[in-house]
Design an enzyme around this catalytic site. Structure first.
Site, mmCIF file in Angstrom:
data_model
loop_
_atom_site.group_PDB
_atom_site.id
_atom_site.type_symbol
_atom_site.label_atom_id
_atom_site.label_comp_id
_atom_site.label_asym_id
_atom_site.label_seq_id
_atom_site.Cartn_x
_atom_site.Cartn_y
_atom_site.Cartn_z
ATOM 1 N N ARG A 91 8.660 -13.081 -71.013
ATOM 2 C CA ARG A 91 8.727 -12.297 -69.756
ATOM 3 C C ARG A 91 10.337 -11.968 -69.553
ATOM 4 O O ARG A 91 10.486 -10.926 -68.826
ATOM 5 C CB ARG A 91 8.428 -12.829 -68.606
ATOM 6 N N SER A 141 62.299 6.098 -63.146
ATOM 7 C CA SER A 141 60.909 6.568 -63.367
ATOM 8 C C SER A 141 60.652 7.380 -64.755
ATOM 9 O O SER A 141 61.721 7.956 -65.245
ATOM 10 C CB SER A 141 60.569 7.663 -62.224
ATOM 11 N N ALA A 196 12.571 -27.165 -73.190
ATOM 12 C CA ALA A 196 13.385 -25.949 -73.442
ATOM 13 C C ALA A 196 13.146 -25.126 -74.513
ATOM 14 O O ALA A 196 13.816 -24.792 -75.110
ATOM 15 C CB ALA A 196 15.033 -26.147 -73.471
#
Length: 483
Positions: A34, A425, A28
């Site tokens: 790329r 509300s 790794a």
């Protein structure tokens, strides 16, 4: 003479190898140019997991007793801080001069190792445990010094070609840059997965000569084995499984293939997916049988979905638990716990620390953060509850806001709403504040002081005008008193 044994296709042997005393080297240290990224290639994630962790998981799944990860010194610190490296040994390749040199860098970590050593590439996230087990089984049954996985490629461009002698025995792996025209005609390629007997591996690594470009190729080990008549075994592998990820397009393709594997396994376990192509489930997610996933679902982290739940369409759930027979539509849930028979959405957001009891309804355009909602509470729409403790059977009216943040002290304060309360509300609850059980606030109220059980408050700031006449369950008459 060289003995070549052709094994069954990769994975066909099934199960784990005969013992788990073998080691693995994961190469790794490549630069990954790329990818065009400042992040090391192996840290690019697929379904929430860095690609190299998929490789390590496959090796561990096949029974690896030890894994050595070969890294570039330039990337070591970033990788070590990003990966879970518990139980993983790290070797550093100071000079980027090829795969043979990379493998040789792992020798110090494997001194005294007498069992097999598998070499795999860290950018091959589609590697399966079954393939590694098949490689080891072929190696052990044949008594080989080297076993390699070969594949047929529709387009072999970029791959090393397997070269065979007149008896059809593999005698070399020719890298494409050094391949002659005849070599390029072959579509049989090297997949980059090997199993070695350790004595042969270390000796061959010391004998490999540099290429014209000055690099040391691990693939030259096959030619050395051929020259000394060592036993070589082969398995036939799927190139798509062992192909490397070198750019963002290949990263996306690997993610698609891994997701297909996961989704197929989930559907066979009893999960319904209306459109598997638009359903993304990370490997750490647990789904019970009879869960239904609608199109556009994204499930991440340590999420658990219990039996009978329906998720989606177009919902994201992260590190959360959704109870049985609950429904989540067009919503986002993060680090939250949801009970049974709960309905959420569309277009709601449950943030970390939220706990929702059974039977709760959270409607459209609602947000809940670090709050607990009691059984059968209703929070219909256009509301925010933050740092709140809400009881059972509470009705939260549209536009309700808990004003939990004190800018002067830079603190978050708590709101407590008792059982059976009704919040009108556009009520503003200025924390810290408590609304007693059975209390009611009128539309547009700004509650700045605690309300006792049964109070009815209106205005800005809210004032108590009378006691509630709400219909409450039997045994709760103390919340309803005559003026």
């Amino acid at each position: 003479m060289l003995l070549v044994l052709r094994a069954v296709p990769a994975g066909a042997a099934g199960g784990h190898p005969m013992s788990s005393d073998w080691a693995a080297i994961v190469l790794a240290a490549g630069q990954g140019k790329r990818m065009r990224s400042s992040r090391p290639k192996i840290l690019h994630t697929i379904l929430g997991r860095p690609m190299v962790e998929w490789v390590i998981a496959a090796l561990h799944g096949a029974g690896a007793a030890k894994v050595v990860l070969v890294l570039s010194p330039a990337d070591h610190q970033q990788i070590a801080s990003s990966l879970h490296l518990d139980g993983i040994s790290v070797a550093l390749q100071s000079e980027p001069l090829g795969t043979a040199l990379a493998a040789r860098c792992a020798q110090a970590e494997l001194n005294g190792w007498h069992s097999e050593i598998v070499v795999a590439c860290g950018d091959s996230p589609l590697l399966r445990s079954e393939t590694v087990s098949g490689l080891l089984t072929a190696h052990r049954h044949s008594g080989a010094a080297l076993t390699l996985a070969t594949a047929r490629a529709g387009d072999p461009t970029g791959y090393g070609r397997i070269k065979r002698d007149e008896s059809d025995r593999p005698c070399a792996i020719v890298e494409e840059a050094a391949a002659h025209e005849d070599d390029r005609l072959s579509n049989e390629v090297n997949s980059g997965l090997y199993c070695f007997s350790p004595g042969h591996l270390w000796r061959w690594l010391a004998e490999i000569k540099p290429s014209a470009a000055g690099e040391y190729y691990l693939t030259d080990a096959l030619e050395l084995a051929y020259q000394e008549n060592a036993i070589v075994a082969e398995i036939n592998s799927e190139l798509t499984e062992l192909a490397g990820v070198n750019d963002r397009a290949q990263l996306a393709e690997a993610a698609r293939q891994l997701q297909t594997r996961i989704n197929t396994a989930l559907m066979r376990s009893g999960v319904t997916m209306i459109d598997p192509l638009t359903t993304w489930v990370e490997p750490t997610v647990h789904l019970a049988p009879d869960v239904t996933l609608m199109p556009g679902v994204l499930l991440r982290g340590q999420t658990v979905i219990e039996a009978g739940a329906e998720i989606g369409p177009n919902s994201e759930i992260v590190d959360s638990r959704i109870g049985p027979r609950s429904q989540v539509r067009w919503s986002v849930i993060e680090q939250a716990t949801v009970g049974a028979k709960v309905t959420i959405g569309p277009f709601s957001h449950l943030r970390p620390g939220t706990i929702v009891a059974d039977g709760v309804h959270i409607g459209n355009f609602a947000e809940v953060k670090n709050s607990r909602l009691g059984p059968n509470t209703k929070m219909g729409h256009f509301s925010y509850l933050g740092d709140a403790e809400v009881g059972a059977e509470v009705n939260i009216g549209a536009g309700t806001i808990t004003c939990n943040y004190d800018a002067e002290s830079d603190t978050k304060n708590k709101t407590v709403i008792g059982d059976y309360a009704a919040i009108g509300s556009d009520t503003m609850l200025v924390a810290p504040v408590s609304v007693g059980a059975g209390a009611v606030t009128g539309a547009g109220s700004v509650v700045t002081h605690d309300l006792k059980p049964g109070d009815v408050a209106i205005g800005a700031p809210a004032r108590v005008v009378r006691q509630s006449r709400r219909k409450l369950p039997k045994g709760n008459d103390e919340f309803r008193r005559d003026d």
